[in-house]
Write an enzyme that holds these catalytic residues in place. Structure first.
Site, PDB file in Angstrom:
ATOM      1  N   ASN A 243       9.257   5.921   3.992  1.00 22.66           N
ATOM      2  CA  ASN A 243       8.702   6.850   4.965  1.00 22.66           C
ATOM      3  C   ASN A 243       9.114   8.285   4.678  1.00 22.66           C
ATOM      4  O   ASN A 243       8.974   8.734   3.548  1.00 22.66           O
ATOM      5  CB  ASN A 243       9.046   6.369   6.387  1.00 22.66           C
ATOM      6  CG  ASN A 243       7.796   5.945   7.138  1.00 22.66           C
ATOM      7  OD1 ASN A 243       6.745   6.558   6.993  1.00 22.66           O
ATOM      8  ND2 ASN A 243       7.906   4.900   7.943  1.00 22.66           N
TER       9      ASN A 243
ATOM     10  N   ASN B 121       2.356   4.701   1.338  1.00 22.25           N
ATOM     11  CA  ASN B 121       2.709   5.215   2.655  1.00 22.25           C
ATOM     12  C   ASN B 121       3.035   6.701   2.495  1.00 22.25           C
ATOM     13  O   ASN B 121       2.342   7.400   1.778  1.00 22.25           O
ATOM     14  CB  ASN B 121       3.844   4.352   3.241  1.00 22.25           C
ATOM     15  CG  ASN B 121       3.933   4.467   4.742  1.00 22.25           C
ATOM     16  OD1 ASN B 121       2.908   4.520   5.420  1.00 22.25           O
ATOM     17  ND2 ASN B 121       5.136   4.534   5.276  1.00 22.25           N
TER      18      ASN B 121
ATOM     19  N   ASP C 118      10.526   7.975  11.346  1.00 21.32           N
ATOM     20  CA  ASP C 118       9.288   7.832  10.572  1.00 21.32           C
ATOM     21  C   ASP C 118       9.145   9.037   9.636  1.00 21.32           C
ATOM     22  O   ASP C 118       9.939   9.191   8.713  1.00 21.32           O
ATOM     23  CB  ASP C 118       8.120   7.654  11.562  1.00 21.32           C
ATOM     24  CG  ASP C 118       6.866   7.137  10.902  1.00 21.32           C
ATOM     25  OD1 ASP C 118       6.699   7.327   9.679  1.00 21.32           O
ATOM     26  OD2 ASP C 118       6.006   6.562  11.602  1.00 21.32           O
TER      27      ASP C 118
ATOM     28  N   ARG D  24       0.851  -1.196   0.000  1.00 20.44           N
ATOM     29  CA  ARG D  24       0.000   0.000   0.000  1.00 20.44           C
ATOM     30  C   ARG D  24       0.880   1.237   0.000  1.00 20.44           C
ATOM     31  O   ARG D  24       2.056   1.187   0.354  1.00 20.44           O
ATOM     32  CB  ARG D  24      -0.934   0.025   1.217  1.00 20.44           C
ATOM     33  CG  ARG D  24      -0.231   0.201   2.555  1.00 20.44           C
ATOM     34  CD  ARG D  24      -1.193   0.692   3.634  1.00 20.44           C
ATOM     35  NE  ARG D  24      -0.610   0.665   4.966  1.00 20.44           N
ATOM     36  CZ  ARG D  24       0.206   1.596   5.466  1.00 20.44           C
ATOM     37  NH1 ARG D  24       0.607   2.615   4.735  1.00 20.44           N
ATOM     38  NH2 ARG D  24       0.661   1.489   6.701  1.00 20.44           N
TER      39      ARG D  24
END
Ligand code: CA
Length: 294
Positions: free
Chosen positions: A144, A99, A194, A97
């Site tokens: 990320n 991100n 992140d 998917r």
């Protein structure tokens, strides 16, 4: 500096903060709840996972959606009606998917993918200029945070499990990346790197998943400059906004937390704000078509 709670959203996976300068609105998403927020308001409940979004120059948003069964798209999305039209399909493995992603200073939309099992290195980073989807590179596990230096000549990128921030040369005329090298090594004691953004001094602000903090780094030296505690264990992403671009908006998540962690960090999943002494880079919009290099 202190993180102030703006909204106790209890988000499963709050992510992707993006400042819309036109409307002075902070958009963000809950990837797993398939939801778009404007500040504390849910503006769209979707049927697909939404990895990230960005404001469009002409109004509305561009978003990266995945149905979790092999279809991933870039769409035009009108936040108040959730009306969508597909701009481009992206060919990705069924288990992947979208991100994190955002616009570059020339108005391209960059978005990465990941395997939903968070362990197969089948993710990639894509760049979309409104006409063509270009795969910049593959081999990512959890694609990320991404951002640029103030002169836009360097692109910074996080594939979370590598515990590194990578730097690339960035060609703003073509959107190509080159010459990858490690800029920052993230110690395990801080959590996992992140989401990321950058400030006018060229330093990087990184949300630390599992680390209950945002960290600020000098990518020239690899040194940690500051740590800002956030009362949410899974601090997930950050973006500058506000009239003077000196408000850092921070998203967080409740995903992956034990009952005792949730008790210790009850505001996990909230949206936070930190007033900073330095301004962030401008928030870039999707330009539809990027001017051709001369
Ligand atoms: Ca993320």
């Amino acid at each position: 500096m202190k993180a102030e709670l703006l909204f106790d959203a209890q988000a499963a996976l709050g992510e992707g903060p993006a400042w819309d300068a036109k409307s002075q609105t902070l958009y963000w998403v809950d990837i797993l709840e398939k939801r778009i927020y404007a500040g504390s308001r849910v503006v769209a409940q979707l049927e697909r996972f939404i990895g990230c979004l960005a404001p469009r120059r002409g109004g509305g948003l561009i978003a990266a959606l995945s149905d979790g069964a092999g279809s991933s798209f870039f769409v035009d999305l009108q936040p108040d009606t959730a009306r969508q039209s597909v701009l481009a399909a992206v060919h990705e493995p069924a288990a992947n998917r979208f991100n994190d992603g955002k616009c570059d200073p020339a108005g391209r939309f960059l978005a990465g993918t990941m395997a939903m099992n968070e362990s197969d290195p089948t993710g990639a980073l894509y760049s979309f200029d409104g006409k063509r989807v270009v795969k910049l590179f593959g081999g990512a596990t959890i694609s990320n945070g991404l951002t640029w230096s103030p002169d836009y000549k360097t692109f910074y990128y996080i594939d979370t499990p590598t515990r590194k921030v990578q730097a690339f040369d960035y060609d703003l005329a073509t959107g190509q990346v080159a010459n990858p090298r490690a800029a920052i090594q993230i110690p395990a004691s801080l959590g996992w790197a992140d989401g990321m953004t950058s400030d006018a001094e060229g330093n990087l602000w990184i949300a630390m998943w599992g680390g209950a903090q945002v960290t600020r780094w000098n990518p020239q030296t690899g040194r940690l400059l500051e740590q800002i505690p956030v009362p949410a264990l899974q601090t997930s992403s950050c973006a500058f906004g506000g009239k003077d671009m000196n408000e850092l908006y921070v998203t967080s998540a409740r995903k992956g937390m034990s009952a005792s962690d949730l008790k210790k960090y009850p505001l996990s999943g909230g949206l936070f704000k930190v007033e900073t002494k330095v301004a962030g880079l401008p928030a870039f919009e999707f330009a539809q078509t990027v001017p051709q290099a001369s």
